[in-house]
Design a protein around this motif. Structure first.
Motif, PDB file in Angstrom:
ATOM      1  N   GLY A 145       0.756  -1.329  -0.045  1.00 16.61           N
ATOM      2  CA  GLY A 145      -0.088  -0.069   0.054  1.00 16.61           C
ATOM      3  C   GLY A 145       0.938   1.420   0.019  1.00 16.61           C
ATOM      4  O   GLY A 145       2.068   1.233  -0.012  1.00 16.61           O
ATOM      5  N   GLU A 159      -2.275   2.995   3.779  1.00 16.15           N
ATOM      6  CA  GLU A 159      -3.444   2.060   3.322  1.00 16.15           C
ATOM      7  C   GLU A 159      -2.904   0.792   3.041  1.00 16.15           C
ATOM      8  O   GLU A 159      -1.508   0.555   2.868  1.00 16.15           O
ATOM      9  CB  GLU A 159      -3.751   2.749   2.036  1.00 16.15           C
ATOM     10  CG  GLU A 159      -3.227   2.547   0.919  1.00 16.15           C
ATOM     11  CD  GLU A 159      -3.856   2.916  -0.339  1.00 16.15           C
ATOM     12  OE1 GLU A 159      -4.612   3.715  -0.447  1.00 16.15           O
ATOM     13  OE2 GLU A 159      -3.155   2.722  -1.606  1.00 16.15           O
ATOM     14  N   ARG A 502      -9.629  -2.653  -0.314  1.00 14.94           N
ATOM     15  CA  ARG A 502      -8.550  -1.485   0.158  1.00 14.94           C
ATOM     16  C   ARG A 502      -9.237  -0.875   1.419  1.00 14.94           C
ATOM     17  O   ARG A 502     -10.230  -0.597   1.526  1.00 14.94           O
ATOM     18  CB  ARG A 502      -8.518  -0.492  -0.896  1.00 14.94           C
ATOM     19  CG  ARG A 502      -7.451   0.553  -1.024  1.00 14.94           C
ATOM     20  CD  ARG A 502      -7.487   1.337  -2.177  1.00 14.94           C
ATOM     21  NE  ARG A 502      -6.373   2.149  -2.391  1.00 14.94           N
ATOM     22  CZ  ARG A 502      -6.102   2.883  -3.557  1.00 14.94           C
ATOM     23  NH1 ARG A 502      -6.785   2.428  -4.463  1.00 14.94           N
ATOM     24  NH2 ARG A 502      -5.189   3.588  -3.603  1.00 14.94           N
ATOM     25  N   GLN A 503      -8.104  -0.654   2.360  1.00 12.97           N
ATOM     26  CA  GLN A 503      -8.506   0.151   3.490  1.00 12.97           C
ATOM     27  C   GLN A 503      -7.576   1.288   3.954  1.00 12.97           C
ATOM     28  O   GLN A 503      -6.224   0.925   3.824  1.00 12.97           O
ATOM     29  CB  GLN A 503      -8.281  -0.997   4.694  1.00 12.97           C
ATOM     30  CG  GLN A 503      -8.677  -0.445   6.253  1.00 12.97           C
ATOM     31  CD  GLN A 503      -8.647  -1.657   7.113  1.00 12.97           C
ATOM     32  OE1 GLN A 503      -7.543  -1.931   7.540  1.00 12.97           O
ATOM     33  NE2 GLN A 503      -9.727  -2.459   7.419  1.00 12.97           N
ATOM     34  N   THR A 504      -8.033   2.359   4.337  1.00  6.98           N
ATOM     35  CA  THR A 504      -7.202   3.429   4.676  1.00  6.98           C
ATOM     36  C   THR A 504      -7.198   3.408   6.164  1.00  6.98           C
ATOM     37  O   THR A 504      -8.188   3.467   6.815  1.00  6.98           O
ATOM     38  CB  THR A 504      -7.519   4.778   4.414  1.00  6.98           C
ATOM     39  OG1 THR A 504      -7.547   4.763   2.810  1.00  6.98           O
ATOM     40  CG2 THR A 504      -6.672   6.066   4.553  1.00  6.98           C
ATOM     41  N   ASN A 505      -5.822   3.772   6.780  1.00 11.01           N
ATOM     42  CA  ASN A 505      -5.762   3.520   8.175  1.00 11.01           C
ATOM     43  C   ASN A 505      -4.954   5.039   8.697  1.00 11.01           C
ATOM     44  O   ASN A 505      -4.040   5.322   8.040  1.00 11.01           O
ATOM     45  CB  ASN A 505      -4.712   2.374   8.670  1.00 11.01           C
ATOM     46  CG  ASN A 505      -5.465   1.164   8.043  1.00 11.01           C
ATOM     47  OD1 ASN A 505      -4.581   0.651   7.108  1.00 11.01           O
ATOM     48  ND2 ASN A 505      -6.500   0.502   8.515  1.00 11.01           N
TER      49      ASN A 505
END
Length: 525
Positions: A145, A159, A502-505
């Motif tokens: 990511g 991400e 997809r993941q945003t952290n």
């Protein structure tokens, strides 16, 4: 040019291939990777070779109950498979690639005999599977990511990508194993489990692949349900498309089929990866190297008997070289060896079945009514070696781009010759003037022409080639097209992303809680 093959050694050769690959007289309806099921009380389908009409084997057709078994098994397998580190999953895929290497010759022959493509293409398809395994192994350590700078002090943003779950793969007859492997090997290293519905016209190669994979799964003490196959008709495909338990459906086939799948998946807000029809053109400018172009044109037009989604359908030729190109093609076509796909000298095998032959004949009749001029081909071959009625002579037709039949994709060896005049922009406009947008090509030694073709106002296809044909993509690049081709991308580059969520952290490592955009929100005691 007629090709024949000695039948007795061939029979023994096919028998040996089927034995090596675990193909029985009647094969089960589904596999969970380790176990087979669906053996009794089901409708059977006979699989006949388009090469000689012989019965290869039969398959049981899956029921709705079989489908439920597959899905529930896959759901449980996902819980285990996703917990393995991606490089460990890559090791499993590496072992699958090694098994494919061991069985390349046999599987390539089965691909050719069941589908009808010549042996060189059958072997090439298995090599494509091996190559994508190698690609996926490297990918298993690169599922990266991005990191971003936060506007808030002592905050970190990045991400990451997580497995989706079950990936459903609906494949077509023309590439009975390669397209499945593009999806399955990438999805596999991404942590997904796979349910594969092969074409009911070519299911035996799928059965063979499951036997090959089984050994790897068993050797590594993996659970059943990671790589699944289910053999069925359109009803099974519909169940998959409408099933909310399958977050992604990858479907390869006609535009008509793809629209149905896309509509069903879209209605439940799922993800679809569609690889649909092509109406691919090669542009020959007056600066083309015709010697180099000729092999690309002929392979593109008659390879797999015109049954590739990347087959060359249209040849857009500058008026200054038009007659020369036509003359060359009319000399080459009568010499093309047409015959049994397992004969090493054959270059053109059969169409998949008689329905395809009818479509071939219908297209030629239609285009001639529109004003097209049939220059050569269009015959159904008869006599010794051609008893199946699936062998045809590849056709060349002088036509205009706007003809209704030219605008459609006919899955058969028909090449339309289209003349253009003036600058390359005119040729590009013709090439883009169809509903499909898969593969395209230009032959020219003029840098200005080739760069115009590759520019943002040039080819509108997902694939644009210079001085090579429309057919025969490498696995390193993303494969797919625009418009009625569906917009999907498979195989290389960053195509892996569609198989993951997809993941945003954002991480706050301060003792304050500042809000983004400078918003003030203070709670009063």
């Amino acid at each position: 040019m007629k090709q024949t093959i000695d039948e007795m050694p061939l029979r023994q050769e096919i028998t040996d291939v089927l034995h090596q690959l675990g193909i029985k007289e009647v094969n089960p309806a589904y596999s969970t990777g380790l176990e087979w099921g669906g053996t009794e009380g089901r409708t059977t389908r006979d699989i006949l070779s388009p090469a000689d009409g012989s019965l290869i084997a039969s398959v049981n057709m899956a029921t709705a109950e079989d489908y439920e078994t597959i899905v529930s098994t896959a759901q449980e397998a996902f819980k285990v498979w996703r917990m393995m580190p991606s490089p460990k999953r890559g090791e499993i895929v590496r072992q699958i690639g090694e098994k494919l290497r061991e069985h390349k010759e046999a599987l390539g022959k089965l691909v050719s005999y069941e589908m009808g493509k010549i042996l060189q293409e059958g072997l090439g398809e298995v090599q494509e599977m091996i190559d994508i395994c190698d690609f996926a192994v490297g990918l298993s350590r690169q599922l990266h990511g991005y990191t971003m700078h936060s506007e808030r002090p002592q905050h970190r943003m990045y991400e990451q990508y997580h497995p989706l779950g079950i990936v459903g793969v609906i494949s077509a007859f023309n590439f009975p194993v390669a397209v499945w492997s593009w999806n399955a090997m990438l999805a596999g290293v991404c942590g997904d489990v796979i349910i594969w519905k092969p074409s009911e016209k070519t299911p035996l190669t799928a059965v063979a692949c499951q036997h090959i994979i089984r050994d790897v799964l068993a050797d590594n003490d993996l659970p059943e349900g990671i790589f699944n196959v289910i053999i069925g008709d359109a009803e099974i495909g519909s169940l998959m498309a409408n099933d909310t338990r399958i977050p992604l459906i990858s479907a390869t086939g006609s535009t008509r089929m793809g629209k149905k799948v896309g509509e069903a998946v879209g209605a439940r807000l799922g993800k679809s990866l569609l690889e649909l029809g092509g109406n691919n053109a090669i542009i020959l400018t007056e600066n083309a190297d015709l010697e180099m172009a000729m092999n690309a044109i002929v392979f593109g037009a008659v390879g797999t008997c015109g049954q590739r989604c990347t087959s060359t359908r249209r040849l857009i030729i500058h008026e200054n070289v038009y007659e020369q190109v036509k003359e060359r093609l009319l000399k080459v076509y009568p010499k093309l060896p047409i015959g049994h796909p397992l004969d090493s000298t054959t270059l053109v095998g059969p169409l998949i079945d008689k329905d395809a032959v009818k479509a071939f004949q219908g297209a030629l009749k239609h285009v001639q009514k529109e004003g097209g001029n049939l220059l050569i081909g269009g015959d159904i071959l008869e006599g010794v070696g051609y008893e199946t009625g699936t062998y045809v002579t590849p056709a060349i037709v002088e036509a205009e781009n706007h003809f209704e039949m030219v605008q459609e994709e006919t899955f058969a060896p028909i090449l339309y010759l289209i003349k253009y005049s003036g600058d390359v922009e005119n040729a590009i406009e013709l090439q883009n003037g169809v509903k499909q947008g898969l593969s395209s090509s230009i032959f020219s030694t003029n840098l200005l022409e080739t760069e115009a073709f590759l520019s943002h106002w040039g080819s509108d296809c997902g694939i644009a080639n210079v001085n090579i044909g429309t057919s025969g993509a490498e696995i390193g690049g993303a494969f797919g097209g625009e418009k009625d081709t569906g917009g999907g991308r498979e195989s290389g580059s960053d195509a892996w992303r569609i198989y993951m969520r997809r993941q945003t952290n954002t991480i706050n490592y301060s003792r304050e809680l500042p809000l983004a955009q400078g918003i003030k929100f203070d709670i009063m005691d």
